[in-house]
Design a protein around this motif. Structure first.
Motif, PDB file in Angstrom:
ATOM      1  N   THR A 101       0.857  -1.177   0.000  1.00  0.00           N
ATOM      2  CA  THR A 101       0.000   0.000   0.000  1.00  0.00           C
ATOM      3  C   THR A 101       0.904   1.241   0.000  1.00  0.00           C
ATOM      4  O   THR A 101       2.132   1.107  -0.050  1.00  0.00           O
ATOM      5  CB  THR A 101      -0.982  -0.029   1.195  1.00  0.00           C
ATOM      6  OG1 THR A 101      -1.915   1.042   1.055  1.00  0.00           O
ATOM      7  CG2 THR A 101      -0.266   0.111   2.529  1.00  0.00           C
ATOM      8  N   TYR A 106      -2.841  -2.028  -3.207  1.00  0.00           N
ATOM      9  CA  TYR A 106      -4.068  -1.275  -2.928  1.00  0.00           C
ATOM     10  C   TYR A 106      -3.723  -0.006  -2.184  1.00  0.00           C
ATOM     11  O   TYR A 106      -2.781   0.000  -1.410  1.00  0.00           O
ATOM     12  CB  TYR A 106      -5.032  -2.100  -2.066  1.00  0.00           C
ATOM     13  CG  TYR A 106      -5.461  -3.384  -2.689  1.00  0.00           C
ATOM     14  CD1 TYR A 106      -6.343  -3.408  -3.762  1.00  0.00           C
ATOM     15  CD2 TYR A 106      -4.960  -4.599  -2.205  1.00  0.00           C
ATOM     16  CE1 TYR A 106      -6.737  -4.611  -4.332  1.00  0.00           C
ATOM     17  CE2 TYR A 106      -5.351  -5.807  -2.773  1.00  0.00           C
ATOM     18  CZ  TYR A 106      -6.244  -5.803  -3.840  1.00  0.00           C
ATOM     19  OH  TYR A 106      -6.634  -6.982  -4.400  1.00  0.00           O
ATOM     20  N   PRO A 107      -4.522   1.044  -2.334  1.00  0.00           N
ATOM     21  CA  PRO A 107      -5.648   1.265  -3.246  1.00  0.00           C
ATOM     22  C   PRO A 107      -5.210   1.167  -4.715  1.00  0.00           C
ATOM     23  O   PRO A 107      -4.021   1.258  -5.012  1.00  0.00           O
ATOM     24  CB  PRO A 107      -6.091   2.694  -2.893  1.00  0.00           C
ATOM     25  CG  PRO A 107      -5.595   2.936  -1.509  1.00  0.00           C
ATOM     26  CD  PRO A 107      -4.332   2.172  -1.425  1.00  0.00           C
ATOM     27  N   TYR A 142     -12.577   0.622  -5.547  1.00  0.00           N
ATOM     28  CA  TYR A 142     -11.592   1.027  -4.543  1.00  0.00           C
ATOM     29  C   TYR A 142     -11.411  -0.035  -3.457  1.00  0.00           C
ATOM     30  O   TYR A 142     -12.358  -0.700  -3.046  1.00  0.00           O
ATOM     31  CB  TYR A 142     -12.071   2.335  -3.900  1.00  0.00           C
ATOM     32  CG  TYR A 142     -10.986   3.067  -3.157  1.00  0.00           C
ATOM     33  CD1 TYR A 142     -10.114   3.919  -3.821  1.00  0.00           C
ATOM     34  CD2 TYR A 142     -10.818   2.885  -1.789  1.00  0.00           C
ATOM     35  CE1 TYR A 142      -9.109   4.586  -3.143  1.00  0.00           C
ATOM     36  CE2 TYR A 142      -9.821   3.547  -1.100  1.00  0.00           C
ATOM     37  CZ  TYR A 142      -8.976   4.397  -1.779  1.00  0.00           C
ATOM     38  OH  TYR A 142      -7.980   5.051  -1.107  1.00  0.00           O
ATOM     39  N   PRO A 173      -6.324   9.030  -1.590  1.00  0.00           N
ATOM     40  CA  PRO A 173      -6.474   7.566  -1.636  1.00  0.00           C
ATOM     41  C   PRO A 173      -5.620   6.899  -0.564  1.00  0.00           C
ATOM     42  O   PRO A 173      -4.713   6.114  -0.862  1.00  0.00           O
ATOM     43  CB  PRO A 173      -5.984   7.218  -3.039  1.00  0.00           C
ATOM     44  CG  PRO A 173      -4.938   8.257  -3.331  1.00  0.00           C
ATOM     45  CD  PRO A 173      -5.342   9.499  -2.574  1.00  0.00           C
TER      46      PRO A 173
END
Lengths: 360, 360
Positions: free
Chosen positions: A65, A86-87, A237, A259
């Protein structure tokens, strides 16, 4: 499970502090030798565009991340070939460019200020025929904490403003005479389930967030959820997202989204059942999301530039101190204070006492 | 500030997790190569009686504490010549020897079960003329989690019991037919100020703590405070202390005390304003103590031997999971679950659901 994080600042640090109790381990990639998260995570010392360092991160992490927007999207692309990231990259790319961000708001029916792209002085002058003064011109990329923007009060400001921003691609937008600034923190996991924290009212000064106060059963909660849901769904998302909005009357106008975990969600560490940091980790690890319910009333005050007298803060009854272990420097976020109480009056009193100790 | 900790198990780990937000750093001395606290603290790999390693710890730490009783008192003595060490050595020495511990309870007017020292079989037989069966014979030193003790049900058990304990110095005491087991966690700082958490009701099985439940406004709270206060004052104590007591009718009988953060105080991580870990650090660093007030209702369930299905636990609304990152092994404490709710009914329901997932 090992979580890799691009960036090793205070957000990475707080992610790690929230994740250790879930049995997780952390590895950060950060160009700073003394990265803030170093004491609670393994540190790969290097830049975000060094393929060897990214390779090292991908090999060791089970999921990756990031803690801030200003990392090259190419780094995510490189990593995503080897490990879940992720995101999603589309969220990062959109958030990195104010024009794309505003265009997405418009596309999704999320109200926002009037805006126009500006690639040269002629564009700017042209745009300001349609947008009312005062307005803001901002660089499309790399802006944060109020950097890379200039206020336009009249047509006479245009030449100087364009010069200040050194000719990089910009966006111009109407300056909103807002009643208040709010934000909503949401989280969505890999299965597509999402949860929402109560909105907070935020106070900025010189572009930097100073304080946030949780709004219980606020009338704009549902509209804020509606807007952030559109983003979550469109971007497919995964993780925590923050959407900043201006309230004007009963209307909400989207300003920007981040984000990632967000400063206006720090109160959740002590004021909610499961905080934004743990919920971000749960989301990216495909675990059930935790409750976003708040425990009583809460607020957060940032400590910027200097840390006021430690003992004085700790003497307050309903206060939880969070320092980042960073050296003092003007304008630098060094920590924050969460204040959580059962009733609103106690909250107001504690804030009043704190503001004297730690002026905003 | 750097806090040194003798021992790098889960208690050191949770001290470090609580202390990073205060801007503290941690250094542990632990003979285990993969010490549990390693991910959140610097690790000196070595034994507690190695002067070179102790020297290294003393040089780097601003204050030293310990996370369990079975460390040589000589290590504290060595360190105390160079760096402040808390809790005081006298507390450690007393807690290390059940005879000294019980004698101190008696000296301070803290009710306790009838007891007698046992250095040989004749002592044991003699003592059991005055103490009623059933009774317990325990080694004076090195016992924990129910290890090093044998139940005596009648005179015919004495020879075998003495043999089992291999002739080491022991203590024999009446086995208390208690109504419940409770404990109180207290904290006292370097200025002599002290605070008390609400008592908890504890359930042990095979000598290991299985669960604790917070007792709000319990009638024994004041008596428990009175007893632990006597200890704090007599020992000129600094740090967190735990006093375990048996309740028989309206009477409390002290069982033992631990000069450290304690398993029955783990609920404070999510159920109190400032938890036992942060308050221990505040106490030894001469900082103001934090509020020990609880937030709603709370309980704690230990995860022993195996960690049950992760996802199932996280699905519960009012649950906070705390894993220690240790490998599964029968009888080993691997983590705990805190359950905190606003009302008692919800607490009871959540516990019921959890007991099905994570049987005690």
């Amino acid at each position: 499970m090992i979580v890799g994080i691009l960036g090793g600042g205070q957000l990475a640090r707080m992610l790690a502090l929230a994740g250790h109790p879930l049995g997780l381990k952390f590895i950060i990639l950060d160009p700073e030798k003394e990265a803030c998260a170093k004491g609670v995570a393994k540190h790969i010392h290097g830049s975000y565009d060094d393929p060897a360092k990214l390779e090292l991160l991908a090999q060791q992490a089970d999921v990756v991340t990031y803690e801030f927007e200003n990392i090259p999207a190419s780094a995510l692309e490189f990593l995503a070939n080897q490990v879940p990231v992720y995101p999603p990259r589309s969220a990062l790319i959109t958030a990195q460019d104010r024009l794309h961000e505003k265009a997405l708001f418009s596309e999704l029916g999320i109200a926002t200020a009037h805006f126009a792209p500006v690639d040269n002085l002629a564009d700017l002058k042209n745009a300001m025929q349609k947008i009312l003064y005062p307005a803001l011109i901002k660089t499309r990329r790399q802006g944060y904490d109020g950097k890379g923007q200039v206020v336009l009060r009249s047509a006479t400001d245009l030449d100087a403003a364009w010069k200040t921003l050194q000719g990089v691609p910009c966006i111009v937008e109407a300056l909103i005479p807002f009643d208040r600034e709010i934000s909503i923190i949401a989280v969505r996991n890999r299965k597509g389930k999402s949860k929402y924290y109560p909105v907070t009212e935020n106070v900025h000064d010189a572009g930097i967030l100073r304080s946030s106060k949780v709004l219980q059963q606020d009338p704009v909660q549902n509209l804020a959820i509606d807007y952030v849901q559109r983003l979550l769904h469109h971007l497919d998302y995964v993780g925590v997202i923050a959407l900043e909005l201006f309230q004007v009357g009963e209307q909400l106008l989207a300003n920007e989204f981040a984000p990632r975990v967000h400063n206006s969600g720090h109160w959740t560490q002590n004021g909610s059942i499961i905080d934004q940091f743990e919920n971000h980790l749960r989301a990216i690890l495909d675990l059930p999301l935790g409750s976003t319910d708040s425990i009583g009333h809460a607020a957060m005050i940032n400590l910027i530039g200097t840390v006021p007298k430690y003992e004085k803060i700790l003497e307050q009854t309903h206060v939880n101190l969070h320092l980042y272990g960073k050296e003092e420097r003007p304008g630098r976020k060094l920590g924050h204070i969460n204040i959580c109480t059962r009733d609103e009056n106690t909250l107001a009193n504690e804030i009043e006492a704190l503001v004297k100790i730690a002026p905003r």
